[in-house]
Scaffold this motif. Structure first.
Motif, PDB file in Angstrom:
ATOM      1  N   ASN A  69       0.833  -1.199   0.000  1.00  0.00           N
ATOM      2  CA  ASN A  69       0.000   0.000   0.000  1.00  0.00           C
ATOM      3  C   ASN A  69       0.873   1.256   0.000  1.00  0.00           C
ATOM      4  O   ASN A  69       2.103   1.183  -0.085  1.00  0.00           O
ATOM      5  CB  ASN A  69      -0.971  -0.011   1.182  1.00  0.00           C
ATOM      6  N   SER A  70       0.243   2.412   0.109  1.00  0.00           N
ATOM      7  CA  SER A  70       0.969   3.685   0.021  1.00  0.00           C
ATOM      8  C   SER A  70       1.928   3.910   1.180  1.00  0.00           C
ATOM      9  O   SER A  70       2.841   4.734   1.094  1.00  0.00           O
ATOM     10  CB  SER A  70      -0.037   4.849  -0.033  1.00  0.00           C
ATOM     11  N   LEU A  71       1.739   3.174   2.291  1.00  0.00           N
ATOM     12  CA  LEU A  71       2.628   3.295   3.442  1.00  0.00           C
ATOM     13  C   LEU A  71       3.763   2.282   3.402  1.00  0.00           C
ATOM     14  O   LEU A  71       4.569   2.204   4.333  1.00  0.00           O
ATOM     15  CB  LEU A  71       1.837   3.127   4.741  1.00  0.00           C
ATOM     16  N   GLY A  72       3.799   1.494   2.334  1.00  0.00           N
ATOM     17  CA  GLY A  72       4.847   0.500   2.213  1.00  0.00           C
ATOM     18  C   GLY A  72       4.568  -0.785   2.955  1.00  0.00           C
ATOM     19  O   GLY A  72       5.476  -1.576   3.221  1.00  0.00           O
ATOM     20  N   GLN A  73       3.323  -1.036   3.279  1.00  0.00           N
ATOM     21  CA  GLN A  73       2.938  -2.244   4.007  1.00  0.00           C
ATOM     22  C   GLN A  73       2.490  -3.329   3.030  1.00  0.00           C
ATOM     23  O   GLN A  73       1.615  -3.082   2.199  1.00  0.00           O
ATOM     24  CB  GLN A  73       1.795  -1.942   4.977  1.00  0.00           C
ATOM     25  N   PRO A  74       3.058  -4.540   3.120  1.00  0.00           N
ATOM     26  CA  PRO A  74       2.638  -5.634   2.243  1.00  0.00           C
ATOM     27  C   PRO A  74       1.337  -6.278   2.721  1.00  0.00           C
ATOM     28  O   PRO A  74       1.151  -6.478   3.922  1.00  0.00           O
ATOM     29  CB  PRO A  74       3.803  -6.615   2.334  1.00  0.00           C
ATOM     30  N   HIS A  75       0.439  -6.579   1.801  1.00  0.00           N
ATOM     31  CA  HIS A  75      -0.839  -7.202   2.117  1.00  0.00           C
ATOM     32  C   HIS A  75      -1.106  -8.374   1.176  1.00  0.00           C
ATOM     33  O   HIS A  75      -0.776  -8.304  -0.010  1.00  0.00           O
ATOM     34  CB  HIS A  75      -1.998  -6.194   2.009  1.00  0.00           C
ATOM     35  N   VAL A  76      -1.693  -9.432   1.734  1.00  0.00           N
ATOM     36  CA  VAL A  76      -2.100 -10.574   0.916  1.00  0.00           C
ATOM     37  C   VAL A  76      -3.292 -10.168   0.067  1.00  0.00           C
ATOM     38  O   VAL A  76      -4.312  -9.693   0.582  1.00  0.00           O
ATOM     39  CB  VAL A  76      -2.463 -11.781   1.805  1.00  0.00           C
ATOM     40  N   ASN A  77      -3.155 -10.316  -1.249  1.00  0.00           N
ATOM     41  CA  ASN A  77      -4.199  -9.928  -2.206  1.00  0.00           C
ATOM     42  C   ASN A  77      -4.648  -8.486  -1.997  1.00  0.00           C
ATOM     43  O   ASN A  77      -5.807  -8.138  -2.254  1.00  0.00           O
ATOM     44  CB  ASN A  77      -5.386 -10.887  -2.116  1.00  0.00           C
ATOM     45  N   GLY A  78      -3.740  -7.668  -1.503  1.00  0.00           N
ATOM     46  CA  GLY A  78      -4.046  -6.262  -1.305  1.00  0.00           C
ATOM     47  C   GLY A  78      -5.002  -5.986  -0.174  1.00  0.00           C
ATOM     48  O   GLY A  78      -5.477  -4.855  -0.016  1.00  0.00           O
ATOM     49  N   ARG A  79      -5.291  -6.998   0.664  1.00  0.00           N
ATOM     50  CA  ARG A  79      -6.319  -6.840   1.693  1.00  0.00           C
ATOM     51  C   ARG A  79      -5.841  -7.137   3.108  1.00  0.00           C
ATOM     52  O   ARG A  79      -6.143  -6.396   4.040  1.00  0.00           O
ATOM     53  CB  ARG A  79      -7.516  -7.748   1.374  1.00  0.00           C
ATOM     54  N   LEU A 138     -11.973 -16.441   5.593  1.00  0.00           N
ATOM     55  CA  LEU A 138     -12.313 -17.629   4.805  1.00  0.00           C
ATOM     56  C   LEU A 138     -12.123 -17.412   3.313  1.00  0.00           C
ATOM     57  O   LEU A 138     -11.797 -18.355   2.583  1.00  0.00           O
ATOM     58  CB  LEU A 138     -13.764 -18.041   5.103  1.00  0.00           C
ATOM     59  N   ASP A 139     -12.296 -16.188   2.853  1.00  0.00           N
ATOM     60  CA  ASP A 139     -12.152 -15.921   1.426  1.00  0.00           C
ATOM     61  C   ASP A 139     -10.702 -15.998   0.965  1.00  0.00           C
ATOM     62  O   ASP A 139     -10.432 -16.067  -0.242  1.00  0.00           O
ATOM     63  CB  ASP A 139     -12.733 -14.540   1.082  1.00  0.00           C
ATOM     64  N   LEU A 140      -9.759 -16.004   1.913  1.00  0.00           N
ATOM     65  CA  LEU A 140      -8.348 -16.069   1.551  1.00  0.00           C
ATOM     66  C   LEU A 140      -7.690 -17.398   1.921  1.00  0.00           C
ATOM     67  O   LEU A 140      -6.482 -17.563   1.731  1.00  0.00           O
ATOM     68  CB  LEU A 140      -7.581 -14.923   2.234  1.00  0.00           C
ATOM     69  N   LYS A 141      -8.469 -18.331   2.431  1.00  0.00           N
ATOM     70  CA  LYS A 141      -7.902 -19.619   2.809  1.00  0.00           C
ATOM     71  C   LYS A 141      -7.309 -20.348   1.605  1.00  0.00           C
ATOM     72  O   LYS A 141      -6.251 -20.980   1.695  1.00  0.00           O
ATOM     73  CB  LYS A 141      -8.958 -20.490   3.493  1.00  0.00           C
ATOM     74  N   SER A 142      -7.954 -20.251   0.456  1.00  0.00           N
ATOM     75  CA  SER A 142      -7.451 -20.920  -0.751  1.00  0.00           C
ATOM     76  C   SER A 142      -6.225 -20.215  -1.321  1.00  0.00           C
ATOM     77  O   SER A 142      -5.547 -20.738  -2.204  1.00  0.00           O
ATOM     78  CB  SER A 142      -8.551 -20.980  -1.818  1.00  0.00           C
TER      79      SER A 142
END
Length: 374
Positions: free
Chosen positions: A249-259, A269-273
């Protein structure tokens, strides 16, 4: 030496048992003196002045009265574990545990915490930091202890108990979410950091997410957890192998699928796969009560604004664990925390022994309070 001690010595052997046998022999001798004192007043006065009743009050001896620790917690010795491990082990009194949670710049406090006595020899401490709603954190807070207690009946290894409990809770929450009319449950999740203490000396911690546990030993922090973030190479690789991706993101933080800012959690549950798993990493530690001041569990409202040494220093300035938990969460707010802050402080044998003269402060922390670099 009694027959029971010789049986124990032959069965187990080793220096620890020899120390345990010696401890038990001394305790039995003191008990014999106290019993005999009831028949002879003059002997009674001498017996009650023994080290197991130094003030003649008739109260049970405490580990503080031995002069081994410089502390302000006065609790009786656990006799069976002390004999088993060959060292003095204090009883951990849940009434002395400190806890605090603070709502900061959020609409809702999604943090949850709990502690309890699960069996005669196992204590439970936990913090949960929910995201996307409090549903997953509430579910863990309601059922994790019960699930752990079930597995304790069939498994001796505490690390295996915690791993099974985490995975089973995640499955149970998935079933609950799919059957619920509340659609938000499908997208919410929670961190989970759980500690089990057996016999007052065997400490096992399991965690998913970025809530933390640390042990203060000789005034220095001993980290018991590692944050599960996409910055960790092995975590990022698993996400990518499962078809997910990592975005910053804009603060330099990594996120799984951007979330999601973490790679392991209960729920989501939507990211378990996509490789977000509920299997915890575990850590086992044998306590040294002469050196170990406390265990502290914290959520990221504290972790990302106060470093581990500062946590130890802040708590060591406090009179008791209740005050320590309150001061720690309030201090995080004063330092610029933007997330809810929760802490559990569990005192051990060296509580109050290791103090620092001052608590360091960085004026730059307020600029990083919303980031992951503090």
């Amino acid at each position: 030496m009694s027959t029971s001690i010789w049986v124990t010595f032959v069965r187990h052997g080793g220096s620890q048992v020899r120390r345990g046998a010696l401890l038990k022999t001394r305790i039995l001798q003191d008990n014999t003196r106290i019993i005999s004192a009831s028949y002879c007043p003059t002997v009674g006065r001498r017996a009650l002045s023994s080290r197991f009743d130094p003030d003649g009050s008739g109260r049970p001896a405490t580990w503080d009265t031995f002069g081994i620790w410089d502390n302000r917690i006065d609790e009786p010795i656990q006799l069976p574990p002390s004999i088993k491990y060959g060292k003095l082990i204090p009883r951990i009194n849940l009434s002395k545990v400190g806890c605090s949670t603070q709502l900061v710049k959020r609409k809702e406090n999604e943090d949850r915490f709990n502690y309890a006595k699960l069996t005669d020899d196992v204590l439970y401490f936990a913090v949960y930091d929910g995201h996307g709603g409090a549903g997953a954190a509430d579910f863990c807070n309601r059922f994790m202890a019960k699930k752990i207690k079930e597995f304790l009946k069939e498994e001796e290894d505490l690390e295996k108990v915690l791993t099974k409990a985490f995975l089973e809770i995640d499955k149970a929450f998935a079933r609950h979410a799919h059957l619920s009319v509340d659609a938000t449950l499908l997208n919410c999740g929670t961190t989970a950091t759980v500690a089990l203490l057996r016999d007052g000396i065997e400490l096992v911690v399991a965690s998913v997410g970025d809530s933390r546990a640390l042990l203060c030993r000789k005034g220095k922090p001993l980290k018991l957890t590692i944050d599960h973030t996409p910055e960790r190479k092995e975590e990022k690789n698993r996400i990518r192998e499962c078809g997910g991706f990592v975005a910053w993101n804009s603060l330099g933080q990594p996120h799984v699928n951007g979330r999601l800012a973490m790679t392991r959690s209960i729920g989501d549950l939507d990211l378990k796969s996509m490789g977000v798993i509920a299997e915890p990493e575990t850590k086992r530690v044998k306590l040294h009560h002469a050196d170990d001041g406390f265990l502290v569990l914290t959520t990221d409202g504290i972790n990302f604004i106060v470093n581990s040494q500062e946590i130890c220093d802040i708590i060591n300035q406090c009179h008791d664990p209740a005050e320590a938990a309150q001061v720690l969460t309030e201090q995080a707010i004063q330092y610029g925390a933007e997330d809810n802050s929760t802490a559990i402080v569990v005192p051990f044998g060296a509580w109050g022994k290791h103090k620092s003269s001052e608590v360091s402060f960085s004026f730059s922390r307020s600029f990083a309070s919303s980031g992951r670099w503090a």
